[in-house]
Design a protein around this motif. Structure first.
Motif, PDB file in Angstrom:
ATOM      1  N   THR A 334       0.835  -1.193   0.000  1.00  0.00           N
ATOM      2  CA  THR A 334       0.000   0.000   0.000  1.00  0.00           C
ATOM      3  C   THR A 334       0.874   1.249   0.000  1.00  0.00           C
ATOM      4  N   ALA A 335       0.204   2.407  -0.140  1.00  0.00           N
ATOM      5  CA  ALA A 335       0.937   3.677  -0.094  1.00  0.00           C
ATOM      6  C   ALA A 335       1.627   3.842   1.259  1.00  0.00           C
ATOM      7  N   LEU A 336       0.996   3.404   2.348  1.00  0.00           N
ATOM      8  CA  LEU A 336       1.623   3.521   3.669  1.00  0.00           C
ATOM      9  C   LEU A 336       2.918   2.724   3.721  1.00  0.00           C
ATOM     10  N   TRP A 337       2.944   1.541   3.138  1.00  0.00           N
ATOM     11  CA  TRP A 337       4.186   0.747   3.098  1.00  0.00           C
ATOM     12  C   TRP A 337       5.308   1.554   2.463  1.00  0.00           C
ATOM     13  N   HIS A 338       5.031   2.185   1.326  1.00  0.00           N
ATOM     14  CA  HIS A 338       6.069   2.946   0.627  1.00  0.00           C
ATOM     15  C   HIS A 338       6.504   4.163   1.440  1.00  0.00           C
ATOM     16  N   ALA A 339       5.571   4.818   2.123  1.00  0.00           N
ATOM     17  CA  ALA A 339       5.945   5.958   2.959  1.00  0.00           C
ATOM     18  C   ALA A 339       6.834   5.515   4.120  1.00  0.00           C
ATOM     19  N   VAL A 340       6.535   4.328   4.688  1.00  0.00           N
ATOM     20  CA  VAL A 340       7.366   3.778   5.771  1.00  0.00           C
ATOM     21  C   VAL A 340       8.768   3.475   5.259  1.00  0.00           C
ATOM     22  N   CYS A 341       8.873   2.832   4.081  1.00  0.00           N
ATOM     23  CA  CYS A 341      10.183   2.488   3.532  1.00  0.00           C
ATOM     24  C   CYS A 341      11.004   3.744   3.237  1.00  0.00           C
ATOM     25  N   LYS A 342      10.344   4.820   2.877  1.00  0.00           N
ATOM     26  CA  LYS A 342      11.059   6.070   2.633  1.00  0.00           C
ATOM     27  C   LYS A 342      11.404   6.776   3.935  1.00  0.00           C
ATOM     28  N   GLY A 343      10.679   6.492   5.019  1.00  0.00           N
ATOM     29  CA  GLY A 343      10.958   7.129   6.298  1.00  0.00           C
ATOM     30  C   GLY A 343      10.423   8.541   6.405  1.00  0.00           C
ATOM     31  N   ASP A 344       9.345   8.856   5.658  1.00  0.00           N
ATOM     32  CA  ASP A 344       8.772  10.201   5.664  1.00  0.00           C
ATOM     33  C   ASP A 344       7.686  10.263   6.733  1.00  0.00           C
ATOM     34  N   GLU A 345       8.016  10.853   7.888  1.00  0.00           N
ATOM     35  CA  GLU A 345       7.087  10.862   9.021  1.00  0.00           C
ATOM     36  C   GLU A 345       5.782  11.576   8.683  1.00  0.00           C
ATOM     37  N   ASP A 346       5.867  12.730   8.009  1.00  0.00           N
ATOM     38  CA  ASP A 346       4.653  13.493   7.725  1.00  0.00           C
ATOM     39  C   ASP A 346       3.716  12.716   6.801  1.00  0.00           C
ATOM     40  N   SER A 347       4.264  12.039   5.805  1.00  0.00           N
ATOM     41  CA  SER A 347       3.423  11.229   4.917  1.00  0.00           C
ATOM     42  C   SER A 347       2.814  10.056   5.683  1.00  0.00           C
ATOM     43  N   VAL A 348       3.610   9.425   6.546  1.00  0.00           N
ATOM     44  CA  VAL A 348       3.109   8.306   7.346  1.00  0.00           C
ATOM     45  C   VAL A 348       1.926   8.754   8.201  1.00  0.00           C
ATOM     46  N   ARG A 349       2.090   9.884   8.873  1.00  0.00           N
ATOM     47  CA  ARG A 349       1.006  10.372   9.744  1.00  0.00           C
ATOM     48  C   ARG A 349      -0.235  10.731   8.926  1.00  0.00           C
ATOM     49  N   ALA A 350      -0.040  11.359   7.751  1.00  0.00           N
ATOM     50  CA  ALA A 350      -1.183  11.733   6.919  1.00  0.00           C
ATOM     51  C   ALA A 350      -1.952  10.508   6.456  1.00  0.00           C
ATOM     52  N   LEU A 351      -1.253   9.465   6.069  1.00  0.00           N
ATOM     53  CA  LEU A 351      -1.913   8.248   5.605  1.00  0.00           C
ATOM     54  C   LEU A 351      -2.641   7.538   6.744  1.00  0.00           C
ATOM     55  N   ILE A 352      -2.031   7.523   7.925  1.00  0.00           N
ATOM     56  CA  ILE A 352      -2.698   6.887   9.070  1.00  0.00           C
ATOM     57  C   ILE A 352      -3.951   7.671   9.439  1.00  0.00           C
ATOM     58  N   ARG A 353      -3.884   9.016   9.422  1.00  0.00           N
ATOM     59  CA  ARG A 353      -5.076   9.824   9.703  1.00  0.00           C
ATOM     60  C   ARG A 353      -6.182   9.557   8.684  1.00  0.00           C
ATOM     61  N   ALA A 354      -5.794   9.237   7.441  1.00  0.00           N
ATOM     62  CA  ALA A 354      -6.778   8.955   6.388  1.00  0.00           C
ATOM     63  C   ALA A 354      -7.332   7.541   6.482  1.00  0.00           C
ATOM     64  N   GLY A 355      -6.903   6.773   7.489  1.00  0.00           N
ATOM     65  CA  GLY A 355      -7.458   5.440   7.712  1.00  0.00           C
ATOM     66  C   GLY A 355      -6.650   4.302   7.143  1.00  0.00           C
ATOM     67  N   ALA A 356      -5.388   4.520   6.777  1.00  0.00           N
ATOM     68  CA  ALA A 356      -4.580   3.454   6.198  1.00  0.00           C
ATOM     69  C   ALA A 356      -4.384   2.318   7.198  1.00  0.00           C
ATOM     70  N   ASP A 357      -4.407   1.092   6.702  1.00  0.00           N
ATOM     71  CA  ASP A 357      -4.218  -0.115   7.518  1.00  0.00           C
ATOM     72  C   ASP A 357      -2.757  -0.207   7.942  1.00  0.00           C
ATOM     73  N   VAL A 358      -2.519  -0.244   9.258  1.00  0.00           N
ATOM     74  CA  VAL A 358      -1.156  -0.221   9.790  1.00  0.00           C
ATOM     75  C   VAL A 358      -0.605  -1.619  10.014  1.00  0.00           C
ATOM     76  N   TRP A 359      -1.446  -2.593  10.389  1.00  0.00           N
ATOM     77  CA  TRP A 359      -0.915  -3.822  10.951  1.00  0.00           C
ATOM     78  C   TRP A 359      -1.096  -5.064  10.078  1.00  0.00           C
ATOM     79  N   THR A 360      -1.837  -5.022   9.020  1.00  0.00           N
ATOM     80  CA  THR A 360      -1.986  -6.227   8.196  1.00  0.00           C
ATOM     81  C   THR A 360      -0.678  -6.509   7.464  1.00  0.00           C
ATOM     82  N   PRO A 361      -0.116  -7.733   7.613  1.00  0.00           N
ATOM     83  CA  PRO A 361       1.145  -8.057   6.918  1.00  0.00           C
ATOM     84  C   PRO A 361       1.000  -7.948   5.407  1.00  0.00           C
ATOM     85  N   GLN A 362       2.044  -7.449   4.769  1.00  0.00           N
ATOM     86  CA  GLN A 362       2.041  -7.292   3.319  1.00  0.00           C
ATOM     87  C   GLN A 362       3.147  -8.093   2.641  1.00  0.00           C
ATOM     88  N   THR A 363       4.218  -8.419   3.365  1.00  0.00           N
ATOM     89  CA  THR A 363       5.259  -9.324   2.863  1.00  0.00           C
ATOM     90  C   THR A 363       5.720 -10.175   4.042  1.00  0.00           C
TER      91      THR A 363
END
Length: 594
Positions: A334-363
């Motif tokens: 997901t987009a949140l995965w890519h924001a995490v891999c980049k280490g962009d805190e502001d993008s991570v927080r914005a995606l989580i506020r928008a309801g992005a799934d944090v804990w479902t395994p993806q790999t």
């Protein structure tokens, strides 16, 4: 964009005038006769076929363009069987320029044909062209290729007036059916872009009335080696605008690209890597109706690409329009995965506020939140519902990997570099295993290396490797070379008896390749540094091959991983890889070099 904007450039220089030359072999000079043969397929290729045909006149009298001191008149057309000559007359009330006045542009002439093509007097790729009379072989050798556009012709003869100039332009084909327009422009004379309709059907009909002057001409026999060549080097009268140079054309393309960059458009075509961080550009595409949930590349939507390559502002713009914040790309990320891999805190927080799934395994077992728990951004998700702390042993593996990465974290040139880490052995022992005497391999400055990197060929340099002690707990030594030999199986087998070694090669053609050797055997070959898959070793995750972005020390990750794979634990490895410091050089035996 105007009709001529991509063909002309400011500060044009006048073009060179016409010149005709006669080329002949010295032995052929004298009274030899050149006979006219029948027209062939190249007869009208670069100029009108005036030796064989009388054209059909098609009068058309109109003011094609006008300014305060100059007017361009269309007087008509001369129509040949398969081509046409355009006749213009330039009238001016002032002749010449004041001294020192810069010439910005010349007269520009073009035709917009009925099939949508544009041909002009400025079209490039006509460096030199002409008509050759003589043996066919001479013609083919002299002028390959085909001219394009409206070819300027010299009307010839005496000038009757200082204030009137005839301009003849040749089109090597008949205009196709459909609406045709003559376009002229002359900025220097304040003549704006002006369009005049042309009856293409009348021109095509007139072609049937062109008269062949010498029907049934026999093909003349070869008469020696003499060839008559009419050569055009510069083009028309100096006031006609010449084409742009390649540099000028490239600069104009850059200006036009900058002009249209932020014009709203309804797609994502042409978006480069860095463009996904340009919020103004993304806003322009959204304003133009670009589909926000479209899969742009490898299943990635604009939101994926902004999270991976852009910033929080770009992500926020797209979040206001997306319908699925957790849409997966082709790898299930997901987009949140890519924001995490980049280490962009502001993008991570914005995606989580928008309801992005944090804990479902993806790999494998890894979810975006689980990856975040291994980074300095762990606090962002540690208290979210569903959070599960990482086991102590896994956190310890990440801390050990980070310590090794820090030991190598210094900017260095690794392209084409070969490295081998060897556990527990000092430099003397490794030198012996490479078939040399330690006493004969003293530490010398880089300028005293046994080969000249600037003068010797690559094969010569492959015969030598540098061996350097690498203190640590445990430590060992490191073998380096600007080549692949430290990672070669034969070298690794020779140095790994009763211990462990790991060879690494930064292939300049692509990829970083590693080989693990243990007890004199090569036990694993792998490509490292790639984003891990579920089946990859846990160490690929611990050494953060999943991280991406401009601040990631990719080379340090690979070197630290190789060092750990050999079983070394060091705190400062920079000295071993600094090519400017003294090193011990070893010439490899013939049985180890390939």
């Amino acid at each position: 964009m105007g009709f001529f904007d991509d063909l002309v450039f400011s500060a044009e220089e006048p073009c060179e005038g016409l010149r005709e030359e006669l080329f002949e072999e010295p032995a052929a000079r004298g009274g030899e006769v050149v006979r006219l043969g029948p027209p062939d397929e190249d007869a009208a290729r670069e100029r009108p076929p005036l030796d064989w045909f009388a054209p059909a006149p098609v009068p058309q009298l109109a003011v094609a363009g006008g300014g305060p001191a100059a007017k361009v008149l269309l007087t008509g057309w001369s129509v040949w069987p398969d081509s046409v000559t355009l006749h213009l007359v330039v009238h001016r009330t002032v002749r010449g320029q004041s001294e020192g006045q810069s010439r910005q542009s010349g007269l520009r002439v073009g035709l917009l044909l009925g099939d949508g093509r544009r041909v002009t007097s400025l079209d490039a790729d006509r460096d030199e062209y002409g008509t050759v009379l003589g043996p066919a072989a001479d013609r083919a050798a002299a002028f390959p290729g085909r001219p394009t556009g409206l070819i300027p012709l010299d009307p010839g003869g005496m000038r009757d007036s200082l204030f009137r100039t005839d301009v003849d332009l040749y089109l090597t084909e008949l205009p196709p059916p459909g609406e045709t327009r003559l376009v002229v422009e002359w900025p220097d004379e304040d003549i704006p872009e002006t369009s005049t309709p042309v009856d293409a059907d009348a021109l095509r009909a007139a072609a049937a009335h062109a008269v062949e002057v010498w029907p049934g001409l026999p093909t003349p026999g070869a008469t020696g080696t003499r060839s008559l060549v009419f050569t055009r080097l510069g083009g028309p009268a100096a006031f006609l605008a010449p084409p742009m140079s390649g540099r000028e054309r490239a600069l104009l393309r850059e200006r036009e690209a900058a002009r249209v960059r932020y014009v709203p458009r309804g797609d994502w075509a042409g978006m480069g890597y860095e463009d996904w961080g340009d919020a103004a550009l993304i806003r322009a595409r959204l304003d133009g109706g670009a589909p926000v949930d479209e899969q742009v590349w490898s299943g990635a939507t604009p939101l994926h690409l902004a999270a991976e390559r852009g910033d929080a502002e770009a992500v926020g713009l797209l979040l206001a329009h997306v319908t699925r914040v957790d849409a997966p790309d082709e790898e299930g990320h997901t987009a949140l995965w890519h924001a995490v891999c980049k280490g962009d805190e502001d993008s991570v927080r914005a995606l989580i506020r928008a309801g992005a799934d944090v804990w479902t395994p993806q790999t494998g077992p890894w979810s975006p939140g689980r990856l975040l728990l291994t980074t300095p951004l762990a606090a962002v998700v540690a208290d979210l519902p569903g959070a599960v702390a990482l086991p102590d042993e896994e956190l310890a593996a990440f801390r050990a990997a980070d310590a090794l990465i820090a030991a190598f974290d210094e900017e260095m040139w690794t392209e084409g570099l070969g490295v081998a880490f060897v556990r527990d052995l000092d430099a003397d022992e490794v030198i012996r295993r490479l078939g040399a005497e330690p006493a004969r391999c003293p530490e010398v400055p880089s300028e005293e290396a046994p080969f000249d990197e600037d003068e010797d060929d690559y094969d010569t340099s492959l015969r030598f490797v540098a061996v350097t002690d690498l203190p640590g707990s445990p430590g060992g030594c490191v073998i380096t070379q600007d080549g692949y030999m430290p990672g070669d199986d034969a070298v690794l087998r020779a140095i790994s008896a009763d211990t462990t070694a790991y060879g690494l090669y930064f292939n300049p053609k692509g990829g970083t390749h590693g080989t693990l050797a243990r007890d004199g055997r090569c036990v694993e070959h792998e490509e490292i540094g790639l984003s891990p898959e579920a089946t990859d070793p846990a160490a690929h995750w611990h050494f953060r091959f999943w991280q991406a972005g401009p601040g990631v020390p990719y080379d340090a990750l690979d070197l630290a991983y190789a060092c750990a794979a050999a079983g070394l634990r060091v705190t400062d490895a920079r000295r071993a890889l600094d090519h400017t410091l003294p090193r011990r050089w070893v010439e490899l035996p013939a049985d180890l070099v390939r």
